[in-house]
Design a protein around this motif. Sequence first.
Motif, PDB file in Angstrom:
ATOM      1  N   ILE A   2     -17.196  38.775  89.633  1.00 27.62           N
ATOM      2  CA  ILE A   2     -16.680  38.544  88.293  1.00 27.62           C
ATOM      3  C   ILE A   2     -17.766  37.881  87.469  1.00 27.62           C
ATOM      4  O   ILE A   2     -18.426  36.937  87.930  1.00 27.62           O
ATOM      5  CB  ILE A   2     -15.415  37.669  88.336  1.00 27.62           C
ATOM      6  N   VAL A   3     -17.980  38.371  86.256  1.00 26.74           N
ATOM      7  CA  VAL A   3     -18.974  37.805  85.336  1.00 26.74           C
ATOM      8  C   VAL A   3     -18.236  37.103  84.213  1.00 26.74           C
ATOM      9  O   VAL A   3     -17.312  37.669  83.613  1.00 26.74           O
ATOM     10  CB  VAL A   3     -19.886  38.908  84.763  1.00 26.74           C
ATOM     11  N   VAL A   4     -18.631  35.867  83.909  1.00 28.33           N
ATOM     12  CA  VAL A   4     -18.024  35.133  82.801  1.00 28.33           C
ATOM     13  C   VAL A   4     -19.119  34.626  81.879  1.00 28.33           C
ATOM     14  O   VAL A   4     -20.123  34.080  82.319  1.00 28.33           O
ATOM     15  CB  VAL A   4     -17.135  33.968  83.310  1.00 28.33           C
ATOM     16  N   GLY A   5     -18.930  34.833  80.583  1.00 23.56           N
ATOM     17  CA  GLY A   5     -19.871  34.349  79.585  1.00 23.56           C
ATOM     18  C   GLY A   5     -19.487  32.962  79.111  1.00 23.56           C
ATOM     19  O   GLY A   5     -18.302  32.658  78.934  1.00 23.56           O
ATOM     20  N   LEU A  30     -18.455  34.596  91.688  1.00 20.75           N
ATOM     21  CA  LEU A  30     -18.427  34.421  90.237  1.00 20.75           C
ATOM     22  C   LEU A  30     -19.848  34.175  89.728  1.00 20.75           C
ATOM     23  O   LEU A  30     -20.568  33.321  90.244  1.00 20.75           O
ATOM     24  CB  LEU A  30     -17.545  33.226  89.872  1.00 20.75           C
ATOM     25  N   ARG A  31     -20.240  34.936  88.713  1.00 19.58           N
ATOM     26  CA  ARG A  31     -21.532  34.742  88.060  1.00 19.58           C
ATOM     27  C   ARG A  31     -21.295  34.223  86.650  1.00 19.58           C
ATOM     28  O   ARG A  31     -20.626  34.870  85.843  1.00 19.58           O
ATOM     29  CB  ARG A  31     -22.325  36.045  88.000  1.00 19.58           C
ATOM     30  N   ILE A  32     -21.854  33.049  86.353  1.00 20.68           N
ATOM     31  CA  ILE A  32     -21.733  32.442  85.025  1.00 20.68           C
ATOM     32  C   ILE A  32     -22.992  32.772  84.227  1.00 20.68           C
ATOM     33  O   ILE A  32     -24.108  32.489  84.673  1.00 20.68           O
ATOM     34  CB  ILE A  32     -21.567  30.915  85.128  1.00 20.68           C
ATOM     35  N   VAL A  33     -22.799  33.351  83.052  1.00 18.50           N
ATOM     36  CA  VAL A  33     -23.924  33.835  82.258  1.00 18.50           C
ATOM     37  C   VAL A  33     -23.948  33.151  80.902  1.00 18.50           C
ATOM     38  O   VAL A  33     -22.926  33.063  80.213  1.00 18.50           O
ATOM     39  CB  VAL A  33     -23.835  35.368  82.066  1.00 18.50           C
ATOM     40  N   HIS A  34     -25.127  32.644  80.522  1.00 15.94           N
ATOM     41  CA  HIS A  34     -25.348  32.137  79.174  1.00 15.94           C
ATOM     42  C   HIS A  34     -26.450  32.973  78.542  1.00 15.94           C
ATOM     43  O   HIS A  34     -27.491  33.217  79.162  1.00 15.94           O
ATOM     44  CB  HIS A  34     -25.773  30.671  79.204  1.00 15.94           C
ATOM     45  N   ALA A  35     -26.226  33.452  77.324  1.00  9.30           N
ATOM     46  CA  ALA A  35     -27.206  34.320  76.667  1.00  9.30           C
ATOM     47  C   ALA A  35     -27.499  33.818  75.266  1.00  9.30           C
ATOM     48  O   ALA A  35     -26.602  33.420  74.534  1.00  9.30           O
ATOM     49  CB  ALA A  35     -26.689  35.754  76.599  1.00  9.30           C
ATOM     50  N   VAL A  36     -28.770  33.832  74.909  1.00  9.83           N
ATOM     51  CA  VAL A  36     -29.192  33.444  73.563  1.00  9.83           C
ATOM     52  C   VAL A  36     -30.169  34.481  73.044  1.00  9.83           C
ATOM     53  O   VAL A  36     -31.107  34.875  73.741  1.00  9.83           O
ATOM     54  CB  VAL A  36     -29.866  32.054  73.559  1.00  9.83           C
ATOM     55  N   ASP A  37     -29.931  34.920  71.827  1.00  9.50           N
ATOM     56  CA  ASP A  37     -30.862  35.826  71.162  1.00  9.50           C
ATOM     57  C   ASP A  37     -31.959  34.981  70.509  1.00  9.50           C
ATOM     58  O   ASP A  37     -31.772  34.397  69.448  1.00  9.50           O
ATOM     59  CB  ASP A  37     -30.124  36.659  70.119  1.00  9.50           C
ATOM     60  N   ARG A  38     -33.125  34.907  71.158  1.00 11.12           N
ATOM     61  CA  ARG A  38     -34.221  34.064  70.662  1.00 11.12           C
ATOM     62  C   ARG A  38     -35.127  34.777  69.652  1.00 11.12           C
ATOM     63  O   ARG A  38     -36.032  34.172  69.113  1.00 11.12           O
ATOM     64  CB  ARG A  38     -35.064  33.566  71.848  1.00 11.12           C
ATOM     65  N   GLU A  90     -25.192  42.949  74.479  1.00 18.73           N
ATOM     66  CA  GLU A  90     -26.054  43.764  75.339  1.00 18.73           C
ATOM     67  C   GLU A  90     -26.218  43.128  76.712  1.00 18.73           C
ATOM     68  O   GLU A  90     -26.236  43.820  77.736  1.00 18.73           O
ATOM     69  CB  GLU A  90     -27.408  43.952  74.669  1.00 18.73           C
ATOM     70  N   VAL A  91     -26.335  41.797  76.740  1.00 16.16           N
ATOM     71  CA  VAL A  91     -26.446  41.092  78.019  1.00 16.16           C
ATOM     72  C   VAL A  91     -25.193  41.319  78.852  1.00 16.16           C
ATOM     73  O   VAL A  91     -25.261  41.606  80.058  1.00 16.16           O
ATOM     74  CB  VAL A  91     -26.682  39.586  77.781  1.00 16.16           C
ATOM     75  N   LEU A  92     -24.038  41.204  78.235  1.00 18.33           N
ATOM     76  CA  LEU A  92     -22.784  41.397  78.968  1.00 18.33           C
ATOM     77  C   LEU A  92     -22.653  42.823  79.486  1.00 18.33           C
ATOM     78  O   LEU A  92     -22.186  43.044  80.605  1.00 18.33           O
ATOM     79  CB  LEU A  92     -21.591  41.057  78.076  1.00 18.33           C
ATOM     80  N   ARG A  93     -23.030  43.778  78.664  1.00 16.14           N
ATOM     81  CA  ARG A  93     -22.939  45.166  79.124  1.00 16.14           C
ATOM     82  C   ARG A  93     -23.835  45.397  80.330  1.00 16.14           C
ATOM     83  O   ARG A  93     -23.470  46.106  81.275  1.00 16.14           O
ATOM     84  CB  ARG A  93     -23.317  46.128  77.989  1.00 16.14           C
ATOM     85  N   GLU A  94     -25.018  44.805  80.320  1.00 15.19           N
ATOM     86  CA  GLU A  94     -25.929  44.958  81.451  1.00 15.19           C
ATOM     87  C   GLU A  94     -25.360  44.276  82.691  1.00 15.19           C
ATOM     88  O   GLU A  94     -25.397  44.827  83.796  1.00 15.19           O
ATOM     89  CB  GLU A  94     -27.297  44.354  81.094  1.00 15.19           C
ATOM     90  N   VAL A 102     -15.255  41.343  83.633  1.00 18.06           N
ATOM     91  CA  VAL A 102     -16.019  40.486  82.719  1.00 18.06           C
ATOM     92  C   VAL A 102     -15.016  39.635  81.948  1.00 18.06           C
ATOM     93  O   VAL A 102     -14.016  40.146  81.435  1.00 18.06           O
ATOM     94  CB  VAL A 102     -16.869  41.313  81.743  1.00 18.06           C
ATOM     95  N   VAL A 103     -15.299  38.318  81.864  1.00 13.26           N
ATOM     96  CA  VAL A 103     -14.392  37.391  81.187  1.00 13.26           C
ATOM     97  C   VAL A 103     -15.166  36.661  80.094  1.00 13.26           C
ATOM     98  O   VAL A 103     -16.277  36.180  80.328  1.00 13.26           O
ATOM     99  CB  VAL A 103     -13.805  36.354  82.174  1.00 13.26           C
ATOM    100  N   VAL A 104     -14.581  36.572  78.902  1.00 12.92           N
ATOM    101  CA  VAL A 104     -15.196  35.852  77.786  1.00 12.92           C
ATOM    102  C   VAL A 104     -14.131  35.083  77.026  1.00 12.92           C
ATOM    103  O   VAL A 104     -12.945  35.381  77.107  1.00 12.92           O
ATOM    104  CB  VAL A 104     -15.919  36.810  76.808  1.00 12.92           C
ATOM    105  N   GLY A 105     -14.578  34.084  76.260  1.00 10.76           N
ATOM    106  CA  GLY A 105     -13.676  33.382  75.362  1.00 10.76           C
ATOM    107  C   GLY A 105     -13.513  34.138  74.064  1.00 10.76           C
ATOM    108  O   GLY A 105     -14.326  34.995  73.716  1.00 10.76           O
ATOM    109  N   SER A 106     -12.492  33.801  73.318  1.00 11.11           N
ATOM    110  CA  SER A 106     -12.213  34.543  72.085  1.00 11.11           C
ATOM    111  C   SER A 106     -13.100  34.112  70.927  1.00 11.11           C
ATOM    112  O   SER A 106     -13.303  34.861  69.988  1.00 11.11           O
ATOM    113  CB  SER A 106     -10.744  34.374  71.686  1.00 11.11           C
ATOM    114  N   GLN A 107     -13.635  32.888  70.975  1.00 12.30           N
ATOM    115  CA  GLN A 107     -14.554  32.392  69.956  1.00 12.30           C
ATOM    116  C   GLN A 107     -15.501  31.420  70.627  1.00 12.30           C
ATOM    117  O   GLN A 107     -15.218  30.914  71.707  1.00 12.30           O
ATOM    118  CB  GLN A 107     -13.811  31.670  68.827  1.00 12.30           C
TER     119      GLN A 107
END
Length: 281
Positions: A2-5, A30-38, A90-94, A102-107
């Motif tokens: 399971i991937v969670v952002g 469980l994989r916890i992912v943080h992504a930033v567009d730098r 794009e990170v989540l799709r990959e 895939v699990v994400v928050g609403s905001q």
Amino acid sequence: MIVVGTDGSVNSRAALEWAADDAFRMREPLRIVHAVDRSPYQIRKFPNDTFLDVLQREGQRILREAEELVRERQPTVEVTTEDLEGRPAEVLREQAKDATEVVVGSQGLGGFARALLGSVSMHVAGHVHCPVVVVRGKQQPTYLEVVAGVDDSPECEPALAYAFEQAKLRGSTLRVAHAWQLPVHAFTPGLSSYDTDEVRTAQHQIVRDPVKIFSADYPEVKLVEDVHCAHPVNALIDASERADLLVVGSHGRDAVGSMLLGSVSRGVLCHAHCPVAVVRA
């Protein structure tokens, strides 16, 4: 897996808790992912290495706190973290290529902030092949009920299969919901040839036919048929008030179609009172 952002926001914390519990139930890592567009800070004419360092440290802090939260909530779940560069959708799709869910928050605040509702629902749920769960940050009681929205298309079967499995893992009742509307001319005197009772019977059959496919494999799941003459979005939003999870399907038939969820999926993502799982056909 399971991937969670996560981005450190209240809503992403709720997503982490939901994902941790689901990983425990499903016996998945469980994989916890943080992504930033730098990219906005890497313009050659205006470099800002200091700010990039701040972003990196902040991402590492967010991931540490997220991992601590998960380990405290579900100590037996295997947890890994990833701090990645790129546009969040794009990170989540990959990441979804290897994911069960895939699990994400609403905001959110940043990282996944711009991807959580609009971009996830429009660009992730329609593209990836695993379910995408959108979780709101508000606390709610446990109802021990999962709701699955169905229609008369074969695309609803993957969503129903996911709903059956979730209901089994949670020990919950599965409410299979279907809403239908008569065409406007059905109410025009002298023009209508509709037998309302016949139509209502046919609409109930729309629920019973797909349920038969899965019910034999899930004898422990209590089923409730919920058929209403109403707008589908309104019916599902009403049902979500008493549910722990609302499951809807997404067609995702082609490159254009996969970018746009149907109006029902969009409507419930915006207004449902509980987490929403979008399952692509």
